[in-house]
Design a protein around this motif. Structure first.
Motif, PDB file in Angstrom:
ATOM      1  N   GLN A 358       0.812  -1.215   0.000  1.00 19.74           N
ATOM      2  CA  GLN A 358       0.000   0.000   0.000  1.00 19.74           C
ATOM      3  C   GLN A 358       0.847   1.268   0.000  1.00 19.74           C
ATOM      4  O   GLN A 358       1.777   1.412   0.785  1.00 19.74           O
ATOM      5  CB  GLN A 358      -0.941   0.005   1.210  1.00 19.74           C
ATOM      6  N   PHE A 359       0.510   2.156  -0.901  1.00 21.11           N
ATOM      7  CA  PHE A 359       1.156   3.466  -0.999  1.00 21.11           C
ATOM      8  C   PHE A 359       0.716   4.330   0.177  1.00 21.11           C
ATOM      9  O   PHE A 359      -0.449   4.309   0.557  1.00 21.11           O
ATOM     10  CB  PHE A 359       0.736   4.109  -2.328  1.00 21.11           C
ATOM     11  N   LYS A 360       1.636   5.080   0.765  1.00 21.97           N
ATOM     12  CA  LYS A 360       1.267   5.963   1.878  1.00 21.97           C
ATOM     13  C   LYS A 360       0.694   7.241   1.299  1.00 21.97           C
ATOM     14  O   LYS A 360       1.434   8.099   0.803  1.00 21.97           O
ATOM     15  CB  LYS A 360       2.480   6.257   2.763  1.00 21.97           C
ATOM     16  N   PRO A 361      -0.613   7.396   1.343  1.00 19.47           N
ATOM     17  CA  PRO A 361      -1.236   8.577   0.738  1.00 19.47           C
ATOM     18  C   PRO A 361      -1.085   9.817   1.614  1.00 19.47           C
ATOM     19  O   PRO A 361      -0.750   9.722   2.799  1.00 19.47           O
ATOM     20  CB  PRO A 361      -2.710   8.164   0.622  1.00 19.47           C
ATOM     21  N   PRO A 362      -1.332  10.980   1.051  1.00 21.01           N
ATOM     22  CA  PRO A 362      -1.217  12.226   1.811  1.00 21.01           C
ATOM     23  C   PRO A 362      -2.162  12.246   3.008  1.00 21.01           C
ATOM     24  O   PRO A 362      -3.283  11.728   2.929  1.00 21.01           O
ATOM     25  CB  PRO A 362      -1.599  13.305   0.788  1.00 21.01           C
ATOM     26  N   ALA A 363      -1.720  12.832   4.097  1.00 22.20           N
ATOM     27  CA  ALA A 363      -2.553  12.938   5.287  1.00 22.20           C
ATOM     28  C   ALA A 363      -3.810  13.739   4.976  1.00 22.20           C
ATOM     29  O   ALA A 363      -3.761  14.766   4.301  1.00 22.20           O
ATOM     30  CB  ALA A 363      -1.766  13.616   6.417  1.00 22.20           C
ATOM     31  N   GLY A 364      -4.933  13.245   5.442  1.00 26.89           N
ATOM     32  CA  GLY A 364      -6.195  13.937   5.245  1.00 26.89           C
ATOM     33  C   GLY A 364      -6.857  13.679   3.911  1.00 26.89           C
ATOM     34  O   GLY A 364      -7.922  14.232   3.631  1.00 26.89           O
ATOM     35  N   SER A 365      -6.270  12.833   3.082  1.00 26.99           N
ATOM     36  CA  SER A 365      -6.827  12.569   1.757  1.00 26.99           C
ATOM     37  C   SER A 365      -7.894  11.476   1.796  1.00 26.99           C
ATOM     38  O   SER A 365      -8.000  10.719   2.760  1.00 26.99           O
ATOM     39  CB  SER A 365      -5.713  12.137   0.797  1.00 26.99           C
ATOM     40  N   PHE A 366      -8.671  11.417   0.727  1.00 25.71           N
ATOM     41  CA  PHE A 366      -9.639  10.325   0.589  1.00 25.71           C
ATOM     42  C   PHE A 366      -8.914   8.986   0.633  1.00 25.71           C
ATOM     43  O   PHE A 366      -9.363   8.044   1.292  1.00 25.71           O
ATOM     44  CB  PHE A 366     -10.407  10.457  -0.727  1.00 25.71           C
ATOM     45  N   ALA A 367      -7.792   8.911  -0.078  1.00 20.17           N
ATOM     46  CA  ALA A 367      -7.042   7.662  -0.148  1.00 20.17           C
ATOM     47  C   ALA A 367      -6.592   7.191   1.230  1.00 20.17           C
ATOM     48  O   ALA A 367      -6.572   5.990   1.515  1.00 20.17           O
ATOM     49  CB  ALA A 367      -5.837   7.827  -1.067  1.00 20.17           C
ATOM     50  N   GLU A 368      -6.220   8.111   2.094  1.00 18.70           N
ATOM     51  CA  GLU A 368      -5.795   7.730   3.437  1.00 18.70           C
ATOM     52  C   GLU A 368      -6.947   7.100   4.210  1.00 18.70           C
ATOM     53  O   GLU A 368      -6.783   6.044   4.841  1.00 18.70           O
ATOM     54  CB  GLU A 368      -5.283   8.944   4.204  1.00 18.70           C
TER      55      GLU A 368
END
Length: 427
Positions: A358-368
């Motif tokens: 899993q890619f570490k998505p930006p904090a606060g993003s939908f992906a996170e």
């Protein structure tokens, strides 16, 4: 999945067809001028161009004389096209299938049995929630590829005005909706149509139940159970904060483009492409969206609520003339290394089959928020007959509407179970 996935906000332009793809016609697998061609079908929007080009380059470097031909398919009409292709003598060697469709193709004998290749394919590292869709009766018929799930999307301004923080539990969620309701009578604390049955399914799983269960060699509906009743009661409590219709789903009207952009919605539950659609619609109307995201809260703070995994698997046609090569390509594409690159290519907007990739998505993003719920993702009952249950009129939707309008959950559940049981046992 049955629709094109644009699950990450801002990557819609990247998730395009492969430039080197051929036409959408049939496979020409086998010998061609002394060389072999491995034909792979992927759905429109699934394979980032650079990612699949790298997979194919590495594969072709290991197999001199073999060329990978990628053909992009459209979701519209794909089930009929795949059914026909799998019955022919020259089907595509590898093909992408919606995760809820895989069992239906497996039971016909159209897919190669991959059970003996589990170790080579990386089975032990796959996300357990995704694996379920790849198996039928203890046999492996595909490799999970990617998935996406719903999260709660909220208006930061509305939450700030009410002094509400993203909740961790169901109780905190309800308490926050109460505060929003008191802070502004003109805003819906949550927009939740009465027939968002994928959301409801998550609540059933949280209670330890399911929509249907195995009963000997058959299946039976299981909505007339204490678990399903507890789930619909919680759904009813959430829905009481919404003015959404009790007899419609989230696409009728489309919540992301027809409802949210008009304003007056503090939160809603949706997929990444829906969040992106809402942002685009608000921007085009001259406004500015400022959304926050959090996983659907669980009963306790130690884990989020269960969510439905919509996604795709990669399978090999039983009639493929290049099964061994197809297995090697599949092992490469669905392996941890390339799945990590896949997650990066989609900026975390699609969940890879291996949690470690899993890619570490930006904090606060939908992906996170989506990734936080990945460990508790599940799918609908894995049986070829499940597609019949979803056919309109969907008995789960009807059940939900009846209960929301006052029918006793047990009575409504018994009525729904009769239909589910009849349909789910039809193949």
């Amino acid at each position: 999945m049955k629709r094109k996935l644009v699950a990450t906000i801002g990557v819609a332009g990247m998730m395009v067809g492969v430039a080197a793809c051929g036409n959408d016609g049939g496979s020409d697998s086998g010998k061609s001028g002394g060389d072999k061609t491995l034909t792979v079908w992927v759905m429109d929007g699934s394979a980032p161009e650079a990612w699949i080009a790298e997979v194919n380059k590495e594969f072709e470097a290991k197999h001199k004389g073999v060329k990978v031909k990628v053909e992009t398919q459209q979701w519209n009409g794909i089930q009929e096209k795949v059914t026909t292709a799998l019955s022919e003598d020259t089907p595509p060697d590898v093909l992408e299938l919606g995760n809820t469709q895989t069992a239906g193709y497996a039971v016909t004998g159209g897919l190669a049995d991959l059970t003996d290749s589990k170790a080579d394919l990386g089975y032990d590292g796959w996300n357990k929630g995704m694996v379920a869709s790849a198996e039928l009766d203890g046999q492996l018929y595909s490799a999970p590829w990617y998935a996406a799930n719903r999260v709660v999307i909220y208006d930061k301004a509305a939450y700030a005005k009410a002094g509400v923080q993203p909740p961790k539990t169901r109780d905190e969620w309800i308490a926050g909706l109460e505060k929003i309701k008191k802070s502004d009578s003109k805003i819906q604390p949550i927009y939740l149509p009465g027939q968002s049955w994928y959301v409801y399914a998550g609540f059933v799983w949280d209670e330890g139940g399911d929509l249907a269960v195995k009963d000997g060699d058959k299946w039976k509906g299981s909505l007339a159970t204490p678990e399903a009743e507890a789930a619909i009661n919680f759904y009813k409590e959430l829905q009481s904060f919404s003015t959404a219709p009790k007899d419609k789903d989230e696409a009728t009207p489309q919540q992301s483009t027809d409802i949210v952009p008009k304003g007056g919605v503090a939160s809603w539950i949706g997929l990444g492409w829906e969040a992106g659609g809402a942002i685009d619609a608000i921007t085009k109307a001259g406004g500015k969206a400022d959304f926050g995201y959090f996983p659907v809260p669980g009963k306790t703070a130690d884990k989020p609520g269960s969510v439905f995994f919509g996604g795709s698997n990669l399978a090999i046609a039983e009639r493929s003339k290049n099964k061994d090569l197809a297995k090697e390509w599949l092992a490469l594409a669905a392996g941890k290394d390339h799945m990590a690159k896949y997650a990066q290519a989609t900026e975390g907007g699609l969940l890879p089959n291996n949690d470690a990739a899993q890619f570490k998505p930006p904090a606060g993003s939908f992906a996170e928020a989506m990734a936080q719920a990945a460990p508790v993702g599940k799918i609908t009952p894995v049986t070829p007959g499940w597609a019949n249950v979803e056919t309109a009129p969907n008995p789960i939707k009807d059940y939900m509407t009846k209960v929301l309008k006052g029918t006793d959950p047990k009575k409504a559940g018994e009525e729904a179970d009769k239909v589910i049981t009849e349909r789910v046992n039809q193949e």
